[in-house]
Design an enzyme around this catalytic site. Structure first.
Site, short mmCIF file in Angstrom:
data_model
loop_
_atom_site.label_atom_id
_atom_site.label_comp_id
_atom_site.label_asym_id
_atom_site.label_seq_id
_atom_site.Cartn_x
_atom_site.Cartn_y
_atom_site.Cartn_z
N LEU A 145 0.69 -1.23 0.02
CA LEU A 145 0.16 -0.01 0.18
C LEU A 145 0.74 1.21 0.14
O LEU A 145 0.82 2.00 1.05
CB LEU A 145 -0.91 0.05 1.14
CG LEU A 145 -1.70 -1.33 1.47
CD1 LEU A 145 -2.69 -0.91 2.77
CD2 LEU A 145 -2.79 -1.58 0.29
N PRO A 146 1.64 1.35 -1.11
CA PRO A 146 2.53 2.61 -1.06
C PRO A 146 1.55 4.00 -1.14
O PRO A 146 0.69 3.69 -1.71
CB PRO A 146 3.43 2.38 -2.39
CG PRO A 146 2.40 1.53 -3.12
CD PRO A 146 1.66 0.45 -2.16
N HIS A 147 2.03 5.01 -0.46
CA HIS A 147 1.14 6.11 -0.35
C HIS A 147 2.11 7.45 -0.02
O HIS A 147 3.18 7.33 0.31
CB HIS A 147 0.05 6.08 0.42
CG HIS A 147 0.62 5.66 2.05
ND1 HIS A 147 1.03 4.38 2.47
CD2 HIS A 147 1.17 6.46 2.91
CE1 HIS A 147 1.52 4.25 3.59
NE2 HIS A 147 1.65 5.72 3.97
N ALA A 148 1.50 8.69 -0.60
CA ALA A 148 2.30 9.87 -0.32
C ALA A 148 1.23 10.83 -0.56
O ALA A 148 0.14 10.99 -1.10
CB ALA A 148 3.25 10.04 -1.70
#
Length: 154
Positions: free
Chosen positions: A64-67
């Site tokens: 769950l990559p996020h930015a």
């Protein structure tokens, strides 16, 4: 908040293979660029910076990559299904084949956390992940991801 509010049908892609975590994050950035118009290099940089704080591979083949970024105005997401899993430094040391990346406005605090919780709850469902892995059609994947509109963020 529901997945259909943050994930567009065209923001889903099946990827034959990614050679590395970095290449996979570039694929995420390219898809977000083509669907939402976000600048790819900035997205990839933000995702890599977030990964340097700790990997977003949550286990069971899911990442769950996020930015948070200035250019993002509304919570948005992209989904990638990998035909060949890639090492993502996940907490369980297993390769990743399901990736849901989230992008939030820089000032989104609670909204970002709610979206992360929603995606995490959704992809913690083993039956759903099994169905996702068995389907390689983007429209079917979208239907599976958004079919349970009763799953909502806290």
């Amino acid at each position: 908040m529901t997945l259909s509010e943050i994930l567009k049908p065209e923001a889903i892609k099946v990827v034959a293979s990614a050679s590395s975590k970095k290449r996979l994050l570039h694929d995420v950035g390219d898809l977000a660029n083509s669907v939402y118009g976000y600048e790819t290099a900035g997205l990839v940089t933000a995702l890599m910076e977030r990964e340097s704080l700790g990997p977003t591979g949550v286990g069971n083949g899911v990442a769950l990559p996020h930015a948070r970024l200035d250019e993002v105005k509304d919570m948005s997401a992209v989904f990638l299904l990998l035909e060949k899993p890639v090492d993502f430094d996940a907490v369980d040391r297993q390769p990743v084949d399901i990736v849901m990346a989230l992008f939030a406005p820089e000032a989104a605090g609670v909204e970002h956390l709610k979206a992360l919780a929603l995606v995490s709850r959704t992809l913690r469902n083993g039956d759903l992940c099994k169905k996702l892995r068995a389907n390689h059609d983007a429209s079917t994947l979208y239907a599976l991801l958004t079919s349970d509109q009763n799953i909502q963020a806290a």
